[in-house]
Each structure stands twice: as structure tokens, then as C-alpha cells.
Write a protein that holds these residues in place. Sequence first.
Motif, mmCIF file in Angstrom:
data_model
loop_
_atom_site.group_PDB
_atom_site.id
_atom_site.type_symbol
_atom_site.label_atom_id
_atom_site.label_comp_id
_atom_site.label_asym_id
_atom_site.label_seq_id
_atom_site.Cartn_x
_atom_site.Cartn_y
_atom_site.Cartn_z
ATOM 1 N N VAL A 323 -1.538 -37.897 -65.151
ATOM 2 C CA VAL A 323 -1.519 -38.756 -63.971
ATOM 3 C C VAL A 323 -2.916 -39.266 -63.635
ATOM 4 N N VAL A 324 -3.947 -38.509 -63.995
ATOM 5 C CA VAL A 324 -5.323 -38.930 -63.730
ATOM 6 C C VAL A 324 -5.721 -40.052 -64.688
ATOM 7 N N CYS A 325 -5.169 -40.034 -65.900
ATOM 8 C CA CYS A 325 -5.398 -41.155 -66.824
ATOM 9 C C CYS A 325 -4.845 -42.440 -66.236
ATOM 10 N N TYR A 326 -3.722 -42.354 -65.525
ATOM 11 C CA TYR A 326 -3.173 -43.534 -64.873
ATOM 12 C C TYR A 326 -4.090 -44.016 -63.754
ATOM 13 N N ARG A 327 -4.776 -43.091 -63.090
ATOM 14 C CA ARG A 327 -5.717 -43.503 -62.044
ATOM 15 C C ARG A 327 -6.891 -44.267 -62.647
ATOM 16 N N VAL A 328 -7.273 -43.904 -63.852
ATOM 17 C CA VAL A 328 -8.318 -44.652 -64.550
ATOM 18 C C VAL A 328 -7.875 -46.095 -64.739
ATOM 19 N N TYR A 329 -6.660 -46.261 -65.240
ATOM 20 C CA TYR A 329 -6.113 -47.602 -65.431
ATOM 21 C C TYR A 329 -6.043 -48.378 -64.116
ATOM 22 N N CYS A 330 -5.565 -47.715 -63.071
ATOM 23 C CA CYS A 330 -5.409 -48.383 -61.782
ATOM 24 C C CYS A 330 -6.756 -48.840 -61.227
ATOM 25 N N CYS A 331 -7.802 -48.033 -61.403
ATOM 26 C CA CYS A 331 -9.143 -48.428 -60.961
ATOM 27 C C CYS A 331 -9.571 -49.719 -61.647
ATOM 28 N N CYS A 332 -9.291 -49.821 -62.937
ATOM 29 C CA CYS A 332 -9.659 -51.024 -63.673
ATOM 30 C C CYS A 332 -8.887 -52.241 -63.156
ATOM 31 N N CYS A 333 -7.637 -52.031 -62.737
ATOM 32 C CA CYS A 333 -6.822 -53.144 -62.237
ATOM 33 C C CYS A 333 -7.389 -53.734 -60.956
ATOM 34 N N LEU A 334 -8.138 -52.947 -60.201
ATOM 35 C CA LEU A 334 -8.691 -53.432 -58.941
ATOM 36 C C LEU A 334 -9.695 -54.556 -59.148
ATOM 37 N N ALA A 335 -10.269 -54.649 -60.341
ATOM 38 C CA ALA A 335 -11.341 -55.616 -60.595
ATOM 39 C C ALA A 335 -10.859 -56.865 -61.312
ATOM 40 N N ASN A 336 -9.547 -57.074 -61.430
ATOM 41 C CA ASN A 336 -9.026 -58.251 -62.126
ATOM 42 C C ASN A 336 -9.418 -59.543 -61.417
ATOM 43 N N VAL A 337 -9.912 -60.499 -62.181
ATOM 44 C CA VAL A 337 -10.242 -61.836 -61.680
ATOM 45 C C VAL A 337 -9.684 -62.838 -62.679
ATOM 46 N N SER A 338 -8.979 -63.854 -62.197
ATOM 47 C CA SER A 338 -8.371 -64.819 -63.118
ATOM 48 C C SER A 338 -9.045 -66.180 -63.087
ATOM 49 N N LEU A 339 -10.153 -66.311 -62.369
ATOM 50 C CA LEU A 339 -10.854 -67.592 -62.334
ATOM 51 C C LEU A 339 -11.691 -67.750 -63.605
ATOM 52 N N PRO A 340 -11.576 -68.879 -64.300
ATOM 53 C CA PRO A 340 -12.338 -69.095 -65.532
ATOM 54 C C PRO A 340 -13.842 -68.994 -65.284
ATOM 55 N N GLY A 341 -14.529 -68.300 -66.191
ATOM 56 C CA GLY A 341 -15.984 -68.229 -66.140
ATOM 57 C C GLY A 341 -16.551 -67.136 -65.268
ATOM 58 N N ILE A 342 -15.718 -66.490 -64.463
ATOM 59 C CA ILE A 342 -16.216 -65.432 -63.584
ATOM 60 C C ILE A 342 -16.308 -64.126 -64.355
ATOM 61 N N GLY A 343 -17.454 -63.497 -64.284
ATOM 62 C CA GLY A 343 -17.628 -62.186 -64.899
ATOM 63 C C GLY A 343 -17.998 -62.187 -66.359
ATOM 64 N N VAL A 344 -18.252 -63.366 -66.939
ATOM 65 C CA VAL A 344 -18.582 -63.408 -68.369
ATOM 66 C C VAL A 344 -19.936 -62.769 -68.658
ATOM 67 N N SER A 345 -20.798 -62.691 -67.652
ATOM 68 C CA SER A 345 -22.141 -62.146 -67.871
ATOM 69 C C SER A 345 -22.294 -60.714 -67.379
ATOM 70 N N VAL A 346 -21.203 -60.111 -66.900
ATOM 71 C CA VAL A 346 -21.288 -58.744 -66.391
ATOM 72 C C VAL A 346 -20.633 -57.796 -67.385
ATOM 73 N N PRO A 347 -21.001 -56.522 -67.342
ATOM 74 C CA PRO A 347 -20.393 -55.563 -68.269
ATOM 75 C C PRO A 347 -18.890 -55.460 -68.041
ATOM 76 N N GLU A 348 -18.150 -55.254 -69.106
ATOM 77 C CA GLU A 348 -16.711 -55.057 -68.996
ATOM 78 C C GLU A 348 -16.435 -53.685 -68.400
ATOM 79 N N LEU A 349 -15.476 -53.618 -67.479
ATOM 80 C CA LEU A 349 -15.091 -52.330 -66.900
ATOM 81 C C LEU A 349 -14.121 -51.656 -67.862
ATOM 82 N N ARG A 350 -14.651 -50.777 -68.706
ATOM 83 C CA ARG A 350 -13.859 -50.216 -69.799
ATOM 84 C C ARG A 350 -13.136 -48.932 -69.380
#
Length: 509
Positions: A323-350
Amino acid sequence: MVKQSDRAPLLDWEEIPPPDPNQPAQPVPHPPLREEEDAKAEKSLQLAGRRTSSGTAAGTGWSPSTVDTNISCSPTKSVTAVVISGNGNSGRPLTQICGLGWHRPEPLGSDRNLPFPGLSVRDQWEEKDQIVAVFVVTFDTRSGNMVEWCLPHDVNLDGVEFKSIASGSHRINSDFIYFRKGCYFGLACFANMPVESELERGARMKSVGILSPSYTLLYRYMHFLENQVRLQLKSPGQYSPLEAFYEDKKGVLPPAGNGLVTACPTWSVTTINRCMHPEMKITHPAGCMSQFIQFFGEHIMVLWKFALLRKRILIFSPPPVGVVCYRVYCCCCLANVSLPGIGVSVPELRPFFYINIADIPTLEKEMSYVACTTEKIFEEKKELYDVYIDNQNVKTHRSHLQPLLRVNAADKEKYRKLSEQRQMLLYSQEVDGDCTTNEEDLFILFFMELNNRIFQTLSDIAGSNDPTLTAEHVRAMGLDPQGDRSFLVDLLEVYGIDVTLVIDNLCCH
């Protein structure tokens, strides 16, 4: 197409046949929304659906064609989503998500990032079996954790024996673990069975797992792995089903290249989220995101800020770790952005999922990640993380991040709106039997719309004649001009957005 059975709501998933393609798709009803929310949603769609000047989605270069996709919205019902995809030269995908009609841009990328370069985009979207290894790990009273058997026989599984049986697992009967092994992701199912054997000290512990270039399809095999680990406990050495499974599911992979995780294909199955950052789609059992937000309550907004700032987030919890592995996934979902060009210069939240002390050299090189562990020693190694989560306690040793730990008035208002939308959804499901939307989509879309609004506002201001961010702008983004000031300062710096922040005569770039 998958369906969750009633026997094991968190673990047991079974494949069901797709619907008859000759049957007409049923219309999807639109859930009741207030006029104000409709207006906000429409504005968000207009922002998220803007075209580039050439009329081609950035980084895609293909024109749309319609594909019907059947999706499971509950253990018993499903709905058809119309997904636009193709392989031409222009256009942008459009997904009608569970009746919401939201426009979502295609994830940025090029053919070199696809699992099988050279195949059409339509073929790439099809579910692919890409199992690169299957293995059995056992606990030996004299040697400790060890790989008992694997296919192919020459695969490098160094360290997998400690990822597949998490530290402290001897205290529990069963568990499942997502993890990363170099360029691949793994899923292992663990079981602990008492035995009358002095040699085994009264307990037999094993784990059966698989490796794949992507974690998005691993869930499909969880039920099989659970059955196989029980078989291995009762009849050790019976590898025939695993051998047949590997021969049937093994993938033909492109060259490994530099071996970095960024080069790994992470395309999702064709589901409703395929146009919504599919690299974040773990296709988890229903209730994962709902349980995640209920667990953290208002502090979900604290995690959201840290995720958007691409911080190194480490979650500690004793076993079970699934269940904690799912919390890892959920944390990553909080940072989703669908605007083109946003976040291309920042580290990927892996998502690293489960880690242990053997991963320390890797973590030392990471600028941004989300991971979980059962080893308390990590708390002392503060150079490896920015944010440490122990149960529901979120803390940071970074002094400049301390203000972000406080839940301000704007955070409480956002959480209230999120809870209100959830209650409306549950009410419509109970009263009207409406299954066209589920909680997971609601939560993911809520944070994506929030992120899109923030970055669209900042981008508009940065491109204006007066690039000054005022208190009114901050409130319009759903933030607190005072309480979120340090968050905004960090956000502007991390994403390289050139605006001047002016609040109460305090000015910074």
C-alpha cells in the motif's frame, strides 16, 4: 480489459474479454456540475487544449483517428471512452473522460522514447507483454535472502533478493512490492508460511516476481504471482508454470542504450488516462488515490507542493509495503501538468517505489524522486532526501522548506472543494447509479487542473508587458499571498519563470 473481483479487492485482478466491437457505444451522461464549476472546467479545457501555431501537438506530429476504449469504472460496470489517436502529421488527442468531456494533450515525446521504435503510434498504444525476467527469491536460514531460480538464466538480478523480500517481512504473512532494478521495474508477491522444520526455523518465506521496462502493466500479473508464490511454498521447485509464463510473455526489447531510467519506455495501457501522462499510470486497484487522500487529509496539499517543486520525497513505513508503494505513485500524480512546454527543464519526479540501503549510491545522484522504505536507518541519512514521511507525519530538515509544512487557509479551501467534489460523485453513484466517473479520475483531474491554472497564469504574466505577480494573481491561482509566498518563490526558481513577485511591498525575482 480488466475487472476487479470480489474475492480480494486490493490484490485479485482478472482479465475479462473486451466488448463486442459490433455493438454501438452507449452515450455517456454528463454528471451534474454547478455553473461555476462548469465555467472553471471549460476555462481549464481551453487552456489545456491550446494548439501550437502549426496546429500540431508539440512533440507528437500525428493526426487523430477515433478509437473506442472500454474502461472499467467499478467491479461490475464499464463505460466506453472515445480516444482520438493516429499517426499522421497534425492534430491533438481528445478524450471524453467518463462523461466529463475534458480535452487532454498527448504526452510530449518522440519516436525514440517509444517501446518499439518503428511501429505505428496505434500499435504502440496496444498492450504489450514485455516481461524481461521472472524469478523466485527465498529466505535461507544460513545464507539469508537469495535468488533460488530465474529466467533467463543469465539475467542480472543483483539486489533483487532484498527488494523482493522487504526488511521486516518475517513479521507478516503476505505482501506485494513494486521496485526498480536499474532500467527496469519489478513486482514481487511475498508469502510466509509456517512449517514444521528445524532447518527452516519454523517458517518458509518466498517471493515470486517479474521485471519489465514499465510498471504500467505489472498489475495484470499480480494474481498469477500470488498463486505462484503459494505454490512455491507448498511445493518448492515446481517451476513449470513460471517457465510457460515467461515463454508466453517475454518481450523483444530495443537495445538498452545508456541504461538510464529516462530511456525506459513507460507507456501505459489504452485506458482513460492514456492522454494524461501515461508514464504516471500504475493502473492500481480502485480506491488507491481515495485512500491516499483520506489518509493524509488536508496535508495532501503539503505533499502536492513538495511534488510540484520536484523534491526528493521518502516515505517510511513498516511492512506490509504494498500500500505504501501506491502512495509513491499517488505522490507522483499530484505533479501532473498537461500544458505543453511546462516542466521540460526540471528534473522528472521519478517513482522509485521500494528501496533499501543498497540503493544509497543511486539515490545520492538523484535530484528528484519519490520512494518508500521499511528501513528506519534512512531517517538519519538526511543528505538523501528533502522530505521524510513517517506514517502521517510529514517533515523536512531543509529550513527554507519549513514554511511549506503549514496548512494555510487557501490549502484548506482547496481540500474542501476536493472533498465536496468527491461527495457529489459518491452521491451521484449511489442515487443515480452513475458509474461514468470514478474517484481516481476525479482526484487526478483536480490536481492537474490546479497545476495547469497556476502555470498558465505564470506563463501569461511572464509574457506580458508588465511581468509582475500581484496578490490578486496569487489568489486567482488558488494560493495564499502570504502563506504560499515561499512556495511561489521556489516554484519560480525551479521552473525558471521570469516574473517579479510583489506582495506587501516585498519584492523578489
